[in-house]
Design an enzyme around this catalytic site. Structure first.
Site: not given
Lengths: 443, 443
Positions: A141, A148, A146, A57-58, A144, A217, A213
Site C-alpha cells: 500500500e 492514501i 503514501g 546499513r551502518r 503509491v 507508480k 517516480d
C-alpha cells in the site's frame, strides 16, 4: 495459533516476529508506532507483534528509536533467513539488495510488506511469483500515494467493477513546484529551489522532476486497475522541467491548471491500455485541480462506481508508516488464520499501447504573423494530420498576435506531427506552448 | 464455464452459489453486472460465481434482468436455508425480514454481503456475533458512501494508525438541497422540491432531511474508526429542516458553506468518542466544501496518515452495486481458501459521550439594539457560561444592527445555554442564526 478462549493476547500465545529492513525516516516512524501502540496492535491482530530485528546499513549510528540496541544488525541477509521471522517490512528502497532480501524472506515463508515502488514497477512479477510459490503475502500500500488507501481499494473494493481510467497526482514534489508556479507566477527553477529549501525536493531532484517516480507508480496503478502486468519501462514519461510560465499562463487563460498526471486508461475498444506520465492542463473545477502543495490524489473512473477520488499526504515518514502498518496488520491477521490476501491479478494481460496510438487532446499556442490567410494555413496543418480543432482564438494584434488552438481527441502521434508541421509554417513565428489537456471528457 | 487447463475455472471446480435477497434498483444492477462480467468474476475469484436464486417480494412482476425466470422466488427464508448457498447478498433494506434472513444465512454457513445501514447501526452486534460463531464473513462496504471505499480503508488500511476524527458528507439528498440553497439562494422547501423532482429525494424525505440516514452511517463509521460499538441511537442527530436562507447567507459572509456533517471524534483525553450529525458551517477552502450536488465524501484525520479524503457517488443502483460486488469478490476469495476477512473490532469499547460534553464552536447572529452597552451585555452572557469569544463584529446600524459572534471551542451544553441566555437579554431583539462551525482547527 493459541488455545485461548476470549482474549487474544495471553502470555501463552506466540507473538508474530517482525524483521524491519531499513531504519530511515519511514523505518524510524514504523518502530515508534509499533512500540507506542503495542497493545492496540495485539488487539487488532489477535496476537502480539514483536520486533525481532532491524537491519541497517551502518552500525553504531545513534538512532532515535525506543528499542533494545541489540536488535540492530548490519546483516540483513542473515536476519531474513533466521527462521523465526513471520513478517518482513522492507523500507530500504531501490532494486538491490531489496529484491534479494524480499525473495529470501518469501522463500523462508515470511510475509512481506514493502513501500518499494521502483522494485515493484521493475520486477514485481518475480516477487509475486515467489509469494505465490511459498504461500506468503506481499503487500505494498505504501508504494503509491503514501498514506492514501489506493492499492486496497483498486485491488479489492473495485474488484466487482470495471475501471476505465485512473488519473493521479502521485508525486508531491512536482505538485508543489507546479502549484507554486501557478499561485506565485514563478518559473520552474525558482519554484524548485523553494521546494528544496522546504524539504519537498531532494538535492538531486531528477527522479521527481523527470517523472521517474510517477512512472513507477503509474505502472503499479495500471497493473491493479486493469489486471495486467505493466512495467515502469512501459510507461510514456515526460517530466516538468520544460513547463514554462507561459504554459501556466496559457492554462489559466482557458480556466485550467497544470498538473503532472499519471494516467492509465483502457483504449476505446477495450483491447489495450495506455499508461503515461506527463504535464497536462486540467479544468479548475476538476476535483484534481484543487490538490495543492505536496498533496497527492488519485481520481478513478469506473463503469459502475462512476467517479471516485482518494486524497491525502503522498509521502513523509508518518503517512508512509501508516500505510505500512495497515498492511502489517492485514498480513499478520492472515498469518494467524493461515490465510492469504488477494494475490496479484494479471489475468487480463492487456497489451500496453504505445503513446503514439493513445488518444489525447492538445492545447497549442502559436506566435503568428497578423495577416489574412494565417488561420487558413494553420487550420490546413491540422487537417493534413486528420486532427480536428475544437476551438481556436486569436489573442493580441500585430507583433503580439497569438493563435490558441485546442483540439478534439486524436492519436498522440498525429498531434505531435501537427506540431512539427506548424513549426515549419512561414506564418508561424514560434510554437510558444504545447500541452495536453485532460479532464474535459472524451471528445 | 470452460474446460481450459491453466485457467482457474475448470469444469471440475464447483462454482460458488449466490442467493440475492431483493431485486430493486441495486439488486437489478447486481444481477446485470454478475451476468455481463461472468468471466471476469471467475478470473478474479478463482472459481465461477453462479446466481442460484433471487428472492423478491412479489412474484410474476416483469423484471429487466437477463436471468432464468425460474431463479425468482418469494420465499426468501427457504432460499437462504437451501443448504447449497455459499454467499448471500442482502439488498432488501430495513430491519425485518432482513435481520432474520441474514442470521439464517450465517447459521447455514453462508457469507453475507449487505448494504443495510439501518440494520447494522441498530443491531450490528448480533449479526457480527453470528458471523463469528459460524465462521462466515459479513461485509458491508455499500452501507456507507455508496461506491466510495470507506469501510475497507477504515477497517484495514488504517488498522496501523490512530484515527482522531471522521467528518463526512454521507447523505446525498441533504447535500443536494444545501448546495442548491447555497448556489441559488433558494429556501429549504423550494430546494427540497427540486431535489424531489430530480429524483434526489423521496416523496417522504424524513429519513434524509431529519438526519436519520446520516446518523446510521455515522454510527457505522464511528464504530470502525474507534474500534467501539456505536448504535444509531447513540448519535446526536439534527436534520436540515431548520436551516434558513439567513444561515446560508451568514455562512457565506464568513467564507463558509453549510453542510450536513456526520462527525465522529475522539475526546481530547482519548477516553471517549462523540458521534453527531448536524448542519455546520465549514470554510470554503476545506476539501469537504467542494463536494457538490448529491456527491458524498468522508474526511479522516489520523495521527500518522494526517488528512485523507474519500470522494464519490454516495448512492444509486450502479455505484451501490459496485461496492456490493467488490465485497462479493473478497468474501468469495475467502471462501475459496477457507479463510475469513477481518472481523468486527470493538476491543477499545470507548464510552460514547453525550452531545452536551462534546467540544464545539458556534456561529451566532443576533439582531440587537444599536446602543452603547449592548456588546458588554452580550459578552457577559458568554462569559457567564465560560464560553470564550473568538470574533465579534457588528453589521448594519439602527434597526438593522446585527452582532455576529464566533466562539472558541466550548462544551456544547455551555454554548446552548449561552444561546438561551442571549434570547432573554433585553438588548437582543432576536437570535437570527445559530450554527456550529467545523474545520477551523481545535481552538
Amino acid at each position: 495459533m493459541g488455545e485461548q478462549s476470549s482474549e487474544p493476547h495471553k502470555s501463552d500465545v506466540r507473538p508474530l516476529k517482525i524483521a524491519l529492513l531499513g531504519c530511515g525516516v519511514v523505518g524510524t516512524e514504523v518502530v515508534r508506532l509499533l512500540v507506542t501502540h503495542q497493545a492496540d496492535f495485539a488487539a487488532r491482530v489477535g496476537v502480539p507483534l514483536e520486533l525481532a530485528g532491524i537491519a541497517v546499513r551502518r552500525a553504531g549510528r545513534r538512532r532515535d528509536v525506543p528499542v533494545d540496541p541489540d536488535l540492530f544488525t548490519t546483516d540483513a541477509a542473515a536476519l531474513v533467513r533466521r527462521g523465526d521471522i513471520d513478517l518482513v517490512i522492507e523500507v530500504i528502497g531501490g532494486i538491490e539488495p531489496a529484491r534479494s532480501l524480499i525473495l529470501a524472506a518469501l522463500e523462508n515463508g515470511a510475509s512481506v510488506v514493502t513501500a518499494n515502488k521502483a522494485l515493484l514497477a521493475e520486477d514485481g512479477a518475480t516477487l509475486f511469483a515467489a509469494a505465490e510459490k511459498h504461500g506468503a503475502d506481499l503487500y505494498y500500500e505504501a508504494s503509491v500515494g503514501g498514506a492514501i488507501p489506493l492499492i486496497r481499494p483498486l485491488r479489492e473494493s473495485l474488484a466487482g467493477d470495471r475501471v476505465r481510467r485512473v488519473l493521479g497526482i502521485v508525486n508531491g514534489t512536482t505538485n508543489f513546484v507546479l502549484d507554486r508556479m501557478d499561485t506565485e507566477g514563478t518559473g520552474f527553477s525558482e519554484a524548485l529551489e523553494e521546494a528544496q529549501e522546504l524539504g519537498y525536493a531532494e538535492a538531486d531532484p531528477t527522479a521527481d522532476v523527470e517523472g521517474f517516480d510517477a512512472a513507477a507508480k503509474a505502472a503499479i496503478l495500471a497493473g491493479l486497475a486493469f489486471h495486467t502486468r505493466v512495467l515502469a519501462s512501459d510507461v510514456h514519461r515526460e517530466g516538468i522541467t520544460e513547463v514554462t510560465a507561459i504554459d501556466i499562463e496559457s492554462a489559466r487563460a482557458m480556466g485550467c491548471v497544470v498538473k503532472l498526471l499519471a494516467i492509465a486508461e483502457l483504449s476505446a475498444d477495450g483491447s489495450g491500455v495506455g499508461v503515461r506520465v506527463h504535464p497536462a492542463m486540467i479544468p479548475r473545477d476538476h476535483p484534481l485541480a484543487s490538490v495543492r502543495e505536496a498533496y497527492n490524489a488519485v481520481f478513478v473512473e469506473s463503469a459502475a462506481a462512476g467517479q471516485l477520488m482518494f486524497y491525502g499526504a503522498g509521502a513523509g515518514g508518518a503517512p508512509t508508516a501508516s500505510a505500512v502498518l495497515g498492511d502489517l496488520v492485514t498480513v499478520a491477521r492472515n498469518r494467524v488464520q493461515s490465510a492469504r490476501g488477494a494475490a496479484a491479478s494479471t489475468y487480463a494481460q492487456l497489451e500496453v499501447h504505445p503513446m503514439g496510438e493513445t488518444l489525447t487532446r492538445y492545447h497549442i499556442s502559436l506566435a503568428v504573423d497578423d495577416r489574412a490567410g494565417v488561420l487558413a494555413s494553420v487550420a490546413a496543418a491540422f487537417s493534413r494530420q486528420g486532427v480536428s480543432i475544437q476551438t481556436v482564438r486569436q489573442e493580441g494584434r500585430g507583433e503580439d498576435a497569438q493563435l490558441v488552438v485546442v483540439t478534439h481527441q486524436a492519436a498522440d502521434r498525429a498531434l505531435a506531427a501537427t506540431v512539427n508541421d506548424l513549426e515549419e509554417l512561414d506564418s508561424v513565428r514560434e510554437v510558444t506552448s504545447v500541452m495536453r489537456v485532460e479532464g474535459l471528457g472524451d471528445k
